[in-house]
Write an enzyme that holds these catalytic residues in place. Structure first.
Site, short mmCIF file in Angstrom:
data_model
loop_
_atom_site.label_atom_id
_atom_site.label_comp_id
_atom_site.label_asym_id
_atom_site.label_seq_id
_atom_site.Cartn_x
_atom_site.Cartn_y
_atom_site.Cartn_z
N ASP A 54 -1.04 -8.68 -3.27
CA ASP A 54 -0.64 -10.09 -3.32
C ASP A 54 -0.62 -10.77 -1.96
O ASP A 54 -0.78 -11.98 -1.86
CB ASP A 54 0.70 -10.29 -4.06
CG ASP A 54 1.92 -9.81 -3.28
OD1 ASP A 54 1.77 -8.99 -2.36
OD2 ASP A 54 3.04 -10.26 -3.61
N GLU A 112 1.04 2.07 -4.37
CA GLU A 112 0.78 1.81 -5.78
C GLU A 112 -0.65 2.13 -6.23
O GLU A 112 -1.32 1.30 -6.86
CB GLU A 112 1.13 0.35 -6.13
CG GLU A 112 2.60 0.05 -5.85
CD GLU A 112 3.11 -1.21 -6.53
OE1 GLU A 112 2.28 -2.08 -6.86
OE2 GLU A 112 4.33 -1.31 -6.72
N ASN A 148 8.41 2.32 -6.48
CA ASN A 148 8.51 0.85 -6.50
C ASN A 148 8.87 0.43 -7.93
O ASN A 148 8.15 0.77 -8.88
CB ASN A 148 7.16 0.21 -6.17
CG ASN A 148 6.70 0.47 -4.73
OD1 ASN A 148 7.43 1.07 -3.95
ND2 ASN A 148 5.52 0.01 -4.40
N TYR A 176 10.65 -2.85 -10.50
CA TYR A 176 11.09 -4.24 -10.63
C TYR A 176 11.82 -4.49 -11.95
O TYR A 176 11.68 -5.55 -12.54
CB TYR A 176 9.89 -5.19 -10.43
CG TYR A 176 9.43 -5.17 -8.98
CD1 TYR A 176 10.04 -5.98 -8.04
CD2 TYR A 176 8.43 -4.29 -8.56
CE1 TYR A 176 9.66 -5.93 -6.70
CE2 TYR A 176 8.06 -4.22 -7.22
CZ TYR A 176 8.68 -5.05 -6.31
OH TYR A 176 8.32 -4.99 -4.98
N GLU A 185 10.47 0.07 -3.08
CA GLU A 185 10.46 -1.37 -3.34
C GLU A 185 11.40 -1.68 -4.49
O GLU A 185 11.33 -1.03 -5.54
CB GLU A 185 9.06 -1.89 -3.73
CG GLU A 185 8.09 -1.97 -2.58
CD GLU A 185 6.75 -2.59 -2.97
OE1 GLU A 185 6.67 -3.33 -3.97
OE2 GLU A 185 5.77 -2.31 -2.25
N TRP A 237 12.44 -4.79 -1.15
CA TRP A 237 11.24 -5.62 -1.04
C TRP A 237 11.66 -7.06 -1.06
O TRP A 237 12.20 -7.49 -2.05
CB TRP A 237 10.27 -5.34 -2.19
CG TRP A 237 8.94 -5.98 -1.94
CD1 TRP A 237 8.43 -7.11 -2.51
CD2 TRP A 237 7.96 -5.51 -1.01
NE1 TRP A 237 7.20 -7.39 -2.00
CE2 TRP A 237 6.88 -6.43 -1.08
CE3 TRP A 237 7.89 -4.44 -0.11
CZ2 TRP A 237 5.74 -6.29 -0.28
CZ3 TRP A 237 6.75 -4.32 0.67
CH2 TRP A 237 5.70 -5.23 0.57
C1 GCB Z 1 4.52 -4.60 -5.61
C2 GCB Z 1 3.66 -4.47 -4.41
C3 GCB Z 1 3.98 -5.52 -3.35
C4 GCB Z 1 4.21 -6.87 -4.02
C5 GCB Z 1 5.40 -6.73 -4.94
C6 GCB Z 1 5.73 -8.04 -5.68
O1 GCB Z 1 4.69 -3.71 -6.38
O2 GCB Z 1 3.69 -3.19 -3.84
O3 GCB Z 1 2.93 -5.57 -2.45
O4 GCB Z 1 4.41 -7.89 -3.09
O5 GCB Z 1 5.13 -5.77 -5.90
O6 GCB Z 1 6.56 -8.79 -5.17
O7 GCB Z 1 5.16 -8.29 -6.72
#
Ligand code: GCB
Length: 604
Positions: A160, A414, A467, A469, A505, A550
Site C-alpha cells: 500500500d 506477508e 500481522n 487486523y 503489525e 502498525w
Molecule cells: C498490512 C501490510 C502493511 C499495510 C497494512 C494496512 O498487512 O503489511 O504494509 O500498510 O497492512 O494498514 O493495511
C-alpha cells in the site's frame, strides 16, 4: 560493503544538493551525451514525486534523469576514486560524461562505481544518473506494468505504501588507497566478563600480497583495549562494556594495512559487543529475555517522500524513546544506513527487513484471500523472482551485518506462506541467510490468510511475527469478537510451532480529532481501545515476545478508495503529532520496560 568514512588514508566528498532533473519523456532517452536540457532541479537526497506541482512527474512510470558536475579533488592523484550511492529507487544507470560506469537494480541498498582512471584529479566531470521506478515480477518489491488507453504506462503493486522514487539517500565521491580494506566482518560473543570479537578483513587492490593486516579495538575514550594481527582472528576485551538495549556502547575496530612499514590504508569499523539467541520461546539479548515494544515504521515524510532526513531521524527516535519503544522493524525495506548507525549509538533494537513485500497475489482476492492465479507459479513469482530476492538479501546482510542494533533479519512481509510453492520458494533463502549470517535469528511477517493450520514455512524460521487486523479489516467495530479470534489465532501459532511469537503489525486507521463515546472506527478512542484489547491478549500468552504497532506515523499510499490521503494507522500523524493512542502506549510501555528485565531502559 563498508560505509564511506574518512580516515587518515581516505577522504569523502558529499554530492548532495540540487541536481538538474528531467523526465525521459521530455528530454529523450540519451541525455548523458550532453547537458540535460531542463529547467528543473531536484534535491538529493529526496524522492522526486511530491516536489513539483506536476502530475506527469508524480505519476511518471519509467526513467528520470539527474545530472550535476563533479570536480575530483586535486589531491587525489594516485588514489582509488569511488562513487557511492546510498540508494537509487529502484534501478540506476550511472554515466560519467558519456560513459556508462555502473548499473544497479534494487532501490534500497547501496552500490559503487570505481572511477579510478576514468576521472582525473582536479578535473570536472558530468555525472548523470538514470533512475527507473518500474516494478515487475523480477524486482523486489514486485509490481505490474500495463498501458492505459492514452498509451502511457501504468504501474500497480501489491503493497500500500506509495512507490516513491529518486535518489533518496546520499551520494558521495570517495578516495581510498589503491591497496585497500574492502570489507570487515565482526561477530561478538562473551567469555565471562570478557568480550570475544571475531573479525575478518578482506583486502583488495594492487599490492594485496605485500600488505599485512593490523587490528586493534578501541573503546569510546579511544583507548586500545585489544590488538591483533592478520586478516582474521579473535580479540579478547577484558571487562567488556556490553551493547545493551537502552544502553548502547560502541567500540571501534581500527583496521590498518601495512606495506613496507607504512600504513597503506586505515579504516575504523564501529561495533558493539552483544549476543543474540532464541532459546525455547525466549529472545535473549546478552542472555537476558528481551520483550520488543515499538513499531513498524516507514521512511516517509511530507515533500521528501522516502528521502533520508536527519531532522526526522532525530525527532523520530525522540518519539520512540518518549513512547517507551525499545525497537522497530524496518518495514518494508532496508532503511538508510544513517538510521542504523543512529540506532547503534542510541541503543534501539532493529528488526531489519528485506524489500520483499507483496509476494502475495491473495491480497488481490480481497478479504477472501483467494489468489486469481497461484503466487509462486513460474509466470508469477518463480525462480527469477527468488534469484533477485536472494541477491537483495546478500546486499542487505553485507551492508548491515556489523550493526549491533540489528538483532534479527525479516526475509519478507506477508508472503503467501499459506500457498503451495511457498516452502520451495523460501527454503533456499533461509539457507542462504543462515550461511551469510549464522549469528542472527530469522523471521517473516505472516499475513492474515496464513493461519496456524495452513502456513507452510513457519518451522523454517526462529521467531513467528504475525500481522493481524482483527477489529479493523475483520470484525470492524466489534472488539469483543475480535479479542476472541485474535487469542485463538495466536495460541494456534504457539501450539503448532512451539516457537516464540510476536505481533509485527496491529493497528487501526485513525483520523486525528475524531472522537466518540462508542466503539467508532476511525476515532482516536477506538485506536486506543483496539490496542488495549490486543495488549490484554498478549499479556495472557507466556510465549509472546513482543509488540510492534502498525504504524509509527501516518504515511502516503497509492490512490485507493480505502485510503484518505494515505494510511492513517499512525500513532503519530505524518507530521509527528501524537494521537491519543500515543499516550496510552507510553503508559503501557514505560511500565512494561520497568517490569521486564532486559527490555531496554527507555527514559520516562
Ligand atoms: C498490512 C501490510 C502493511 C499495510 C497494512 C494496512 O498487512 O503489511 O504494509 O500498510 O497492512 O494498514 O493495511
Amino acid at each position: 560493503m563498508l560505509s564511506p568514512r574518512s580516515s587518515p588514508t581516505r577522504d569523502t566528498v558529499g554530492l548532495d544538493g540540487l541536481w538538474r532533473f528531467a523526465l525521459d519523456t521530455r528530454v529523450g532517452a540519451a541525455p548523458w551525451t550532453s547537458r540535460l536540457d531542463s529547467p528543473l532541479e531536484a534535491p538529493v537526497p529526496a524522492s522526486y514525486n511530491d516536489l513539483f506541482v506536476d502530475a506527469d512527474i508524480r505519476d511518471h512510470v519509467g526513467v528520470v534523469w539527474y545530472q550535476r558536475e563533479v570536480r575530483v579533488p586535486r589531491g587525489w592523484a594516485d588514489e582509488r576514486v569511488v562513487l557511492r550511492f546510498g540508494s537509487v529507487t529502484h534501478a540506476a544507470q550511472v554515466y560519467v560524461d558519456d560513459r556508462l560506469v555502473a548499473e544497479h537494480t534494487g532501490g534500497y541498498t547501496p552500490f559503487e562505481a570505481d572511477l579510478t582512471g576514468t576521472v582525473e584529479p582536479g578535473e570536472e566531470f558530468r555525472l548523470t544518473v538514470g533512475v527507473d521506478n518500474r516494478l515487475t515480477n523480477e524486482t523486489i518489491p514486485p509490481g505490474t506494468l500495463s498501458s492505459g488507453p492514452d498509451g502511457r504506462q501504468r504501474q500497480s503493486y501489491l503493497h500500500d505504501f506509495y512507490n516513491y522514487a529518486g535518489i533518496a539517500r546520499s551520494v558521495r565521491l570517495c578516495s581510498t588507497p589503491t591497496t585497500f580494506v574492502e570489507d570487515i566482518t565482526v561477530a561478538t560473543g562473551r567469555d565471562g566478563a570478557a568480550g570475544m570479537v571475531d573479525y575478518r578483513v578482506e583486502i583488495a587492490g594492487e599490492a594485496v600480497d605485500l600488505a599485512a593486516v593490523r587490528v586493534r579495538a578501541i573503546d569510546e575514550a579511544g583507548r586500545t583495549v585489544a590488538e591483533g594481527h592478520g586478516p582474521e582472528g579473535v580479540l579478547r576485551i577484558e571487562d567488556v562494556t556490553l551493547w545493551q538495549p537502552g544502553a548502547a556502547y560502541l567500540y571501534g575496530l581500527v583496521v590498518e594495512l601495512v606495506t613496507a612499514g607504512e600504513t597503506a590504508d586505515s579504516y575504523t569499523q564501529p561495533f558493539g559487543v552483544r549476543t543474540v539467541e532464541v532459546r525455547g520461546t525466549q529472545f535473549l539479548i546478552n542472555g537476558e529475555p528481551f520483550y520488543f515494544t515499538g513499531f513498524g515504521k516507514h521512511e516517509d515524510t511530507p515533500v521528501r517522500g522516502k528521502g533520508h532526513d536527519d531532522a526526522y531521524l532525530v525527532h523520530d527516535f525522540q518519539l520512540l524513546e518518549w513512547t517507551g519503544a525499545n525497537s522497530f522493524r524496518t518495514s518494508h525495506y532496508p532503511y538508510a544506513e544513517e538510521v542504523l548507525d543512529f540506532a547503534d549509538r542510541h541503543g534501539i533494537v532493529v528488526i531489519d527487513e528485506t524489500a520483499a513485500v507483496g509476494l502475495n497475489l491473495g491480497v488481490m482476492g480481497g478479504l477472501t484471500g483467494v489468489p486469481p492465479t497461484p503466487t509462486f507459479a513460474p509466470e508469477n513469482f518463480g525462480g527469477a523472482t527468488r534469484d533477485v530476492h536472494a541477491q537483495h538479501l546478500r546486499e542487505l546482510i553485507e551492508r548491515d551485518k556489523n550493526h549491533p542494533s540489528v538483532v534479527m533479519w525479516s526475509l519478507a512481509n506477508e508472503p503467501a506462506s499459506n500457498e503451495d510453492g511457498a516452502r520451495e520458494y523460501f527454503e533456499p533463502l533461509v539457507e542462504l541467510a543462515r550461511k551469510l549470517d549464522p549469528t542472527r535469528p530469522l523471521t517473516y511477517s505472516a499475513v492474515m490468510f496464513a493461519t496456524p493450520q495452513n502456513d507452510q514455512i513457519g518451522d523454517l524460521f526462529d521467531v513467528l511475527s504475525i500481522n493481524r487486523y482483527y477489529g479493523w479489516y475483520v470484525f470492524t467495530g466489534d472488539l469483543a469478537t475480535a479479542e476472541h479470534y485474535l487469542e485463538q489465532d495466536l495460541r494456534g501459532w504457539v501450539q503448532r510451532f512451539g516457537k516464540p511469537v510476536m505481533m509485527s503489525e496491529y493497528g487501526a486507521d485513525t483520523q486525528p480529532g475524531l472522537h466518540s463515546v462508542w466503539d467508532a472506527p476511525w476515532s482516536e478512542e477506538y485506536q486506543s481501545d483496539y490496542l488495549a484489547m490486543y495488549h490484554r491478549v498478549f499479556d495472557r500468552i507466556p510465549e509472546f515476545l513482543g509488540e510492534h504497532v502498525w504504524n509509527f506515523a501516518d504515511f502516503q499510499t497509492s490512490a485507493g478508495i480505502h485510503r484518505v490521503d494515505g494510511n492513517k494507522k499512525g500513532v503519530f500523524t505524518r507530521d509527528r503529532k501524537p494521537k491519543a493512542a500515543a499516550f496510552a502506549l507510553r503508559r503501557r510501555w514505560l511500565g512494561l520496560n520497568r517490569r521486564k528485565p532486559g527490555s531496554g531502559t527507555a527514559v520516562g
